[in-house]
Scaffold this motif. Structure first.
Motif, PDB file in Angstrom:
ATOM      1  N   UNK A  34     -34.926  22.267  -4.748  1.00  0.00           N
ATOM      2  CA  UNK A  34     -33.887  21.663  -5.582  1.00  0.00           C
ATOM      3  C   UNK A  34     -33.697  22.572  -6.792  1.00  0.00           C
ATOM      4  N   UNK A  35     -32.478  22.998  -7.028  1.00  0.00           N
ATOM      5  CA  UNK A  35     -32.173  23.812  -8.199  1.00  0.00           C
ATOM      6  C   UNK A  35     -31.505  22.924  -9.241  1.00  0.00           C
ATOM      7  N   UNK A  36     -32.066  22.896 -10.439  1.00  0.00           N
ATOM      8  CA  UNK A  36     -31.582  21.997 -11.487  1.00  0.00           C
ATOM      9  C   UNK A  36     -31.354  22.779 -12.779  1.00  0.00           C
ATOM     10  N   UNK A  37     -30.199  22.609 -13.356  1.00  0.00           N
ATOM     11  CA  UNK A  37     -29.862  23.343 -14.575  1.00  0.00           C
ATOM     12  C   UNK A  37     -30.664  22.848 -15.782  1.00  0.00           C
ATOM     13  N   UNK A  38     -30.824  21.555 -15.871  1.00  0.00           N
ATOM     14  CA  UNK A  38     -31.546  20.979 -17.001  1.00  0.00           C
ATOM     15  C   UNK A  38     -33.052  21.163 -16.804  1.00  0.00           C
ATOM     16  N   UNK A  39     -33.829  20.665 -17.730  1.00  0.00           N
ATOM     17  CA  UNK A  39     -35.288  20.834 -17.647  1.00  0.00           C
ATOM     18  C   UNK A  39     -35.981  19.502 -17.408  1.00  0.00           C
ATOM     19  N   UNK A  40     -35.274  18.604 -16.756  1.00  0.00           N
ATOM     20  CA  UNK A  40     -35.832  17.284 -16.466  1.00  0.00           C
ATOM     21  C   UNK A  40     -35.133  16.694 -15.248  1.00  0.00           C
ATOM     22  N   UNK A  41     -35.801  15.767 -14.601  1.00  0.00           N
ATOM     23  CA  UNK A  41     -35.222  14.994 -13.512  1.00  0.00           C
ATOM     24  C   UNK A  41     -34.332  13.902 -14.097  1.00  0.00           C
ATOM     25  N   UNK A  42     -33.267  13.565 -13.388  1.00  0.00           N
ATOM     26  CA  UNK A  42     -32.479  12.411 -13.813  1.00  0.00           C
ATOM     27  C   UNK A  42     -30.993  12.628 -13.873  1.00  0.00           C
ATOM     28  N   UNK A  43     -30.545  13.878 -14.037  1.00  0.00           N
ATOM     29  CA  UNK A  43     -29.115  14.133 -14.063  1.00  0.00           C
ATOM     30  C   UNK A  43     -28.415  13.348 -15.162  1.00  0.00           C
ATOM     31  N   UNK A 116     -25.993  30.812   3.406  1.00  0.00           N
ATOM     32  CA  UNK A 116     -25.400  30.776   2.079  1.00  0.00           C
ATOM     33  C   UNK A 116     -26.233  31.648   1.142  1.00  0.00           C
ATOM     34  N   UNK A 117     -25.569  32.401   0.273  1.00  0.00           N
ATOM     35  CA  UNK A 117     -26.216  33.092  -0.832  1.00  0.00           C
ATOM     36  C   UNK A 117     -25.801  32.386  -2.110  1.00  0.00           C
ATOM     37  N   UNK A 118     -26.767  31.835  -2.802  1.00  0.00           N
ATOM     38  CA  UNK A 118     -26.514  31.067  -4.026  1.00  0.00           C
ATOM     39  C   UNK A 118     -26.954  31.896  -5.224  1.00  0.00           C
ATOM     40  N   UNK A 119     -26.037  32.091  -6.160  1.00  0.00           N
ATOM     41  CA  UNK A 119     -26.329  32.874  -7.360  1.00  0.00           C
ATOM     42  C   UNK A 119     -26.576  31.925  -8.521  1.00  0.00           C
ATOM     43  N   UNK A 120     -27.683  32.149  -9.232  1.00  0.00           N
ATOM     44  CA  UNK A 120     -28.072  31.265 -10.327  1.00  0.00           C
ATOM     45  C   UNK A 120     -28.403  32.088 -11.565  1.00  0.00           C
ATOM     46  N   UNK A 129     -30.594  35.193 -10.549  1.00  0.00           N
ATOM     47  CA  UNK A 129     -31.396  35.099  -9.339  1.00  0.00           C
ATOM     48  C   UNK A 129     -30.485  34.750  -8.165  1.00  0.00           C
ATOM     49  N   UNK A 130     -30.939  35.094  -6.983  1.00  0.00           N
ATOM     50  CA  UNK A 130     -30.210  34.717  -5.774  1.00  0.00           C
ATOM     51  C   UNK A 130     -31.153  34.028  -4.793  1.00  0.00           C
ATOM     52  N   UNK A 131     -30.613  33.027  -4.109  1.00  0.00           N
ATOM     53  CA  UNK A 131     -31.353  32.266  -3.111  1.00  0.00           C
ATOM     54  C   UNK A 131     -30.528  32.234  -1.832  1.00  0.00           C
TER      55      UNK A 131
END
Length: 504
Positions: A34-43, A116-120, A129-131
């Protein structure tokens, strides 16, 4: 290829954690992250921290079906929901799969690799980074975390007090004894008013036009009684089914008998307000469910108004002043704090640029397939909850469907899937076109298109969606499963998205 994930989930909010838990349960052994922009769970539930924030639908249906919500509180507060999502992630071991602080900027499908190539962008360091992943699932919700909607109010720069958008609530805001004006009439505004009333010296909800507001019980007493008589698991299933049916009955009634439902809703308001009733402020010009209804527990909004600690003003803003807001009627609202609960800015895929073989695709040009896949975008799942019921009802069954599709890939030895629509299926309206809310209409061009009929039409109907997503055969005339690419084959860059080479 060996470094690729089986599934990559974008977002660690309610939908992303739910999707991850379904993968653990139904597709054991899959390598996912799971890639998450924030630094916590919860959105959403981690982002929004304004006073009184709570669910706007009952928790029996807002919670995950696979992890029952057993508390009797009907509308849960934000902290309880955050804890519930975090506890669910820990219980299913998906919290260890999250990589934080990554802003996804692009995702490109390669037909020649079936990946898929995902750029982050790691925002803290500025490094990219790429995934790589076989299946990509977008669980980013449908609005912009970076900015809410803020109209261009005349003279806004003149106001000497504090201006706040609820999406960016200051952590230590002191509103004790302050005069507060809340601009808006939606779910956020009707939540803020009773939460701040009593602490603030006075709270005014300023609206251009009224919304439908209805009172729901704060505590589910019937479920509490049943808990004393029956096993908890039985009570959960019975009460959840009851609430789903009540939601659907009210929605269908509103669409079929709008005048009768309107009278019912307005009578409820008048009863709650008593001799303080000024129905001008609670009588919308539109029909019920042309916009979302606003639920308030135990009529807390109406209690705040009856007490005199809060009021509702229906008017238009002429301009901001140094000390408040001048209305077009000539009235001036004094304010120390102005809260602009003026809505959200919508976006699809969290603002990610999505492309197929190097060709960018716009979500506003595509339809959805069964509301869970996107037309002509291979191996891409899209979790979008309900707008006329609990979000999680749809997120749960969409996640189950995606797991079924992934299982089918394994069963058939396929490398990819893609949904192709017949000619003439696409309509001009968006999938949320039936709602007249300003934030939806402003973003209409960016939202996926509506189709004429299933599986391209989004119905927002649980009784139709659940069997379609959890029981109906996976393969049909529209969903194509493709074998692994032949060794040495090369995708033809520049082709129309979704039109892959024969080798793919």
């Amino acid at each position: 290829m060996n470094d690729a994930y089986d599934v990559l989930i974008i977002g660690a909010g309610l939908s992303g954690i739910g999707m991850a838990c379904h993968l653990q349960r139904e597709c054991p052994g899959k390598r996912f992250a799971i890639l998450e922009r924030r630094h916590a769970i919860g959105g959403t539930w981690d982002l929004f921290r304004y006073p009184g924030i709570r669910s706007d639908s009952d928790m029996l249906t807002f919670g995950y079906e696979f992890r029952p919500w057993y508390e009797l509180k009907v509308l849960a507060d934000g902290e309880s929901i955050r804890n519930y999502v975090r506890d669910t992630a820990r219980e299913y071991g998906v919290d260890s799969k999250i990589q934080y602080g990554l802003k996804i900027t692009a995702a490109d499908w390669s037909s020649s690799d079936a990946l898929w190539t995902v750029t982050a962008l790691e925002e803290a360091s500025g490094t990219e980074q790429q995934f790589k992943t076989r299946v990509l699932v977008s669980c980013t919700g449908y609005y912009n975390y970076d900015q809410g909607y803020l109209p261009d109010f005349p003279g806004a720069e003149r106001f000497k007090g504090v201006k706040i958008h609820p999406q960016f609530w200051p952590e230590k805001l002191d509103y004790r004894g302050k005069k507060v004006v809340i601009i808006g009439s939606g779910a956020t505004a009707v939540t803020l008013v009773p939460a701040m009333a009593g602490t603030a010296s006075h709270v005014t909800m300023l609206q251009r036009s009224p919304s439908y507001v209805f009172s729901v019980p704060a505590v589910d007493k019937l479920t509490g009684v049943m808990n004393r008589l029956l096993p908890k698991s039985w009570v959960y299933k019975l009460s959840r089914t009851r609430n789903i049916r009540l939601q659907r009955t009210l929605y269908k009634a509103a669409k079929r008998y709008p005048n009768q439902v309107r009278k019912f809703l307005l009578a409820n308001v008048e009863r709650q307000l008593g001799d303080k009733a000024d129905m001008r402020h609670f009588t919308p010009s539109y029909k019920p469910w042309d916009e979302r209804l606003c639920a308030v527990p135990n009529g807390d909004l109406f209690k705040a108004i009856r007490s005199g600690q809060a009021e509702v003003v229906t008017d238009h803003i002429a301009s901001f002043t140094e000390t408040g807001i001048q209305l077009k009627s000539g009235q001036h609202l004094d304010a120390d704090i102005i809260i602009t609960a003026t809505g959200l800015s919508l976006q699809v895929f969290g603002g990610i640029q999505v492309s197929v073989d190097g060709v960018a695709r716009s979500s506003g040009e595509l339809m959805t397939y069964k509301g869970a896949l996107m037309q002509d975008l291979p191996n891409l799942g899209w979790i979008m909850g309900y707008t006329n019921a609990s979000w999680t009802l749809k997120a749960d069954i969409a996640s189950r469907y995606l797991c079924r599709v992934i299982q089918h890939l394994d069963k058939t030895g396929s490398a990819s899937f893609v949904a192709h629509a017949p000619d003439g299926e696409k309509l001009d309206e968006s999938i949320l076109g039936s709602l007249g809310s300003g934030y939806i209409q402003r973003a209409a061009s960016t939202l996926p298109r509506q189709g004429r009929k299933l599986p391209w039409r989004v119905l927002n109907a649980y009784e139709v969606d659940k069997p379609m997503l959890t029981e109906a055969p996976i393969e049909d005339e529209y969903l194509q499963f493709l074998p692994p690419p032949k060794a040495g084959s090369k995708g033809k860059r520049g082709k129309k998205a979704g039109e892959m080479s024969a080798a793919a």
